[in-house]
Scaffold this motif. Structure first.
Motif, PDB file in Angstrom:
ATOM      1  N   MET A  78       0.839  -1.175   0.000  1.00 11.92           N
ATOM      2  CA  MET A  78       0.000   0.000   0.000  1.00 11.92           C
ATOM      3  C   MET A  78       0.885   1.240   0.000  1.00 11.92           C
ATOM      4  N   LYS A  79       0.384   2.279  -0.655  1.00  9.95           N
ATOM      5  CA  LYS A  79       1.142   3.517  -0.720  1.00  9.95           C
ATOM      6  C   LYS A  79       0.193   4.694  -0.571  1.00  9.95           C
ATOM      7  N   ILE A  80       0.631   5.672   0.211  1.00 10.63           N
ATOM      8  CA  ILE A  80      -0.121   6.899   0.375  1.00 10.63           C
ATOM      9  C   ILE A  80       0.768   8.041  -0.086  1.00 10.63           C
ATOM     10  N   ASN A  81       0.312   8.756  -1.114  1.00 14.39           N
ATOM     11  CA  ASN A  81       1.010   9.954  -1.582  1.00 14.39           C
ATOM     12  C   ASN A  81       0.362  11.159  -0.911  1.00 14.39           C
ATOM     13  N   VAL A  82       1.195  12.065  -0.430  1.00 11.64           N
ATOM     14  CA  VAL A  82       0.685  13.285   0.196  1.00 11.64           C
ATOM     15  C   VAL A  82       1.299  14.496  -0.482  1.00 11.64           C
ATOM     16  N   ASP A  83       0.555  15.593  -0.440  1.00 18.50           N
ATOM     17  CA  ASP A  83       1.072  16.853  -0.967  1.00 18.50           C
ATOM     18  C   ASP A  83       0.281  17.989  -0.355  1.00 18.50           C
ATOM     19  N   ALA A  84       0.780  19.195  -0.558  1.00 17.07           N
ATOM     20  CA  ALA A  84       0.152  20.393  -0.026  1.00 17.07           C
ATOM     21  C   ALA A  84       0.066  21.442  -1.117  1.00 17.07           C
ATOM     22  N   ALA A  85      -0.829  22.387  -0.918  1.00 16.99           N
ATOM     23  CA  ALA A  85      -0.960  23.522  -1.831  1.00 16.99           C
ATOM     24  C   ALA A  85      -1.268  24.757  -0.996  1.00 16.99           C
ATOM     25  N   LEU A  86      -0.824  25.898  -1.499  1.00 16.53           N
ATOM     26  CA  LEU A  86      -1.033  27.164  -0.787  1.00 16.53           C
ATOM     27  C   LEU A  86      -1.567  28.217  -1.733  1.00 16.53           C
ATOM     28  N   SER A  87      -2.418  29.062  -1.191  1.00 13.70           N
ATOM     29  CA  SER A  87      -2.852  30.262  -1.898  1.00 13.70           C
ATOM     30  C   SER A  87      -2.385  31.427  -1.048  1.00 13.70           C
ATOM     31  N   LYS A  88      -1.255  31.992  -1.422  1.00  8.65           N
ATOM     32  CA  LYS A  88      -0.659  33.053  -0.604  1.00  8.65           C
ATOM     33  C   LYS A  88      -1.534  34.305  -0.546  1.00  8.65           C
ATOM     34  N   ASN A  89      -2.305  34.555  -1.582  1.00  7.27           N
ATOM     35  CA  ASN A  89      -3.174  35.739  -1.591  1.00  7.27           C
ATOM     36  C   ASN A  89      -4.287  35.639  -0.556  1.00  7.27           C
ATOM     37  N   GLY A 121      -4.335  33.221   2.011  1.00 12.91           N
ATOM     38  CA  GLY A 121      -3.898  32.627   3.266  1.00 12.91           C
ATOM     39  C   GLY A 121      -4.491  31.251   3.521  1.00 12.91           C
ATOM     40  N   ILE A 122      -5.061  30.642   2.486  1.00 13.87           N
ATOM     41  CA  ILE A 122      -5.650  29.306   2.604  1.00 13.87           C
ATOM     42  C   ILE A 122      -4.653  28.286   2.079  1.00 13.87           C
ATOM     43  N   SER A 123      -4.548  27.169   2.766  1.00 13.34           N
ATOM     44  CA  SER A 123      -3.698  26.085   2.299  1.00 13.34           C
ATOM     45  C   SER A 123      -4.444  24.774   2.481  1.00 13.34           C
ATOM     46  N   SER A 124      -3.940  23.739   1.832  1.00 15.92           N
ATOM     47  CA  SER A 124      -4.577  22.434   1.962  1.00 15.92           C
ATOM     48  C   SER A 124      -3.518  21.347   1.978  1.00 15.92           C
ATOM     49  N   ALA A 125      -3.877  20.262   2.622  1.00 18.78           N
ATOM     50  CA  ALA A 125      -3.036  19.076   2.708  1.00 18.78           C
ATOM     51  C   ALA A 125      -3.866  17.912   2.182  1.00 18.78           C
ATOM     52  N   ALA A 126      -3.287  17.116   1.293  1.00 17.57           N
ATOM     53  CA  ALA A 126      -4.047  16.024   0.685  1.00 17.57           C
ATOM     54  C   ALA A 126      -3.276  14.719   0.753  1.00 17.57           C
ATOM     55  N   ALA A 127      -4.027  13.627   0.766  1.00 21.26           N
ATOM     56  CA  ALA A 127      -3.454  12.285   0.777  1.00 21.26           C
ATOM     57  C   ALA A 127      -4.288  11.395  -0.142  1.00 21.26           C
ATOM     58  N   VAL A 128      -3.605  10.548  -0.914  1.00 26.27           N
ATOM     59  CA  VAL A 128      -4.265   9.608  -1.815  1.00 26.27           C
ATOM     60  C   VAL A 128      -3.658   8.232  -1.565  1.00 26.27           C
ATOM     61  N   ALA A 129      -4.523   7.247  -1.295  1.00 28.39           N
ATOM     62  CA  ALA A 129      -4.065   5.883  -1.019  1.00 28.39           C
ATOM     63  C   ALA A 129      -4.388   4.965  -2.187  1.00 28.39           C
ATOM     64  N   ARG A 130      -3.402   4.146  -2.524  1.00 31.98           N
ATOM     65  CA  ARG A 130      -3.571   3.145  -3.585  1.00 31.98           C
ATOM     66  C   ARG A 130      -2.964   1.824  -3.115  1.00 31.98           C
ATOM     67  N   ASP A 131      -3.490   0.727  -3.647  1.00 27.04           N
ATOM     68  CA  ASP A 131      -2.917  -0.571  -3.303  1.00 27.04           C
ATOM     69  C   ASP A 131      -1.692  -0.848  -4.172  1.00 27.04           C
ATOM     70  N   LYS A 132      -1.100  -2.021  -4.011  1.00 22.23           N
ATOM     71  CA  LYS A 132       0.144  -2.336  -4.728  1.00 22.23           C
ATOM     72  C   LYS A 132      -0.036  -2.383  -6.243  1.00 22.23           C
ATOM     73  N   ASP A 133      -1.281  -2.554  -6.714  1.00 17.84           N
ATOM     74  CA  ASP A 133      -1.552  -2.571  -8.144  1.00 17.84           C
ATOM     75  C   ASP A 133      -1.962  -1.203  -8.683  1.00 17.84           C
ATOM     76  N   GLY A 134      -1.975  -0.195  -7.817  1.00 15.24           N
ATOM     77  CA  GLY A 134      -2.331   1.151  -8.230  1.00 15.24           C
ATOM     78  C   GLY A 134      -3.816   1.457  -8.161  1.00 15.24           C
ATOM     79  N   ASN A 135      -4.599   0.540  -7.605  1.00 14.74           N
ATOM     80  CA  ASN A 135      -6.038   0.768  -7.485  1.00 14.74           C
ATOM     81  C   ASN A 135      -6.338   1.765  -6.370  1.00 14.74           C
ATOM     82  N   PHE A 136      -7.264   2.672  -6.635  1.00 18.84           N
ATOM     83  CA  PHE A 136      -7.649   3.706  -5.687  1.00 18.84           C
ATOM     84  C   PHE A 136      -8.318   3.094  -4.449  1.00 18.84           C
ATOM     85  N   LEU A 137      -7.837   3.466  -3.266  1.00 15.77           N
ATOM     86  CA  LEU A 137      -8.428   3.013  -2.006  1.00 15.77           C
ATOM     87  C   LEU A 137      -9.190   4.128  -1.301  1.00 15.77           C
ATOM     88  N   GLY A 138      -8.656   5.328  -1.358  1.00 20.18           N
ATOM     89  CA  GLY A 138      -9.307   6.439  -0.681  1.00 20.18           C
ATOM     90  C   GLY A 138      -8.452   7.683  -0.768  1.00 20.18           C
TER      91      GLY A 138
END
Length: 165
Positions: free
Chosen positions: A1-12, A14-31
């Motif tokens: 299993m693998k979880i990729n995470v990333d963030a994004a910012l809107s400096k104008n 002051g809002i930012s977000s944090a995201a995570a995407v989980a996939r199984d070993k075959d690349g199928n979407f889990l959540g």
């Protein structure tokens, strides 16, 4: 299993977000999950929060053995070496939460392998809501759907709703 995470910012705004995407070993979407916050404009802090959100997603999906990948090498180094600094308290929480799983490996990967998490983080800023997606629902990565965040009961609000989204 693998979880990729990333963030994004809107400096104008002051809002930012944090995201995570989980996939199984075959690349199928889990959540997937996204957290939107106000007032955090430091990229490394929101990347650390994205790692914490990845662990929350792993817990929601009842994963026990997984790899968490982030494109910020400083954050990964801080987690591996228990670095302190501006976001040391977040790193301490990540390390404590990681002990709840059987195996958690924190790795640095370049942005090219983090496209889905990056897109989700960027889009979450504009949706303005925290997001949770689980297997069986429409993938957040392929359709403009937003979900109200409630870990027990997800409510779907699609683009055809009366708010014109």
């Amino acid at each position: 299993m693998k979880i990729n995470v990333d963030a994004a910012l809107s400096k104008n705004s002051g809002i930012s977000s944090a995201a995570a995407v989980a996939r199984d070993k075959d690349g199928n979407f889990l959540g997937a999950s996204a957290l939107v916050v106000n007032g955090i404009t430091d990229p490394e802090i929101i990347e650390a929060i994205a790692c914490r959100e990845g662990l929350a997603l792993a817990s929601d999906l009842v994963l026990q053995k997984f790899r968490l990948a982030c494109d910020n090498s400083n954050v990964i180094r801080s987690i591996r070496e228990a670095g302190l600094g501006a976001y040391g308290h977040i790193v301490q929480e990540i390390r404590a939460r990681a002990r709840e799983f059987r195996t958690t490996e924190f790795v640095h990967e370049n942005r090219a392998s983090n496209v889905d998490a990056h897109n989700l983080a960027r889009n979450a800023i504009y949706a303005g809501l925290g997001l949770k997606y689980k297997e069986g629902l429409s993938s957040p990565l392929s359709c403009p759907v937003r979900y109200m965040q409630n870990r027990e009961d997800l409510k779907k609000v699609d683009s055809s709703s009366s708010d014109g989204m």
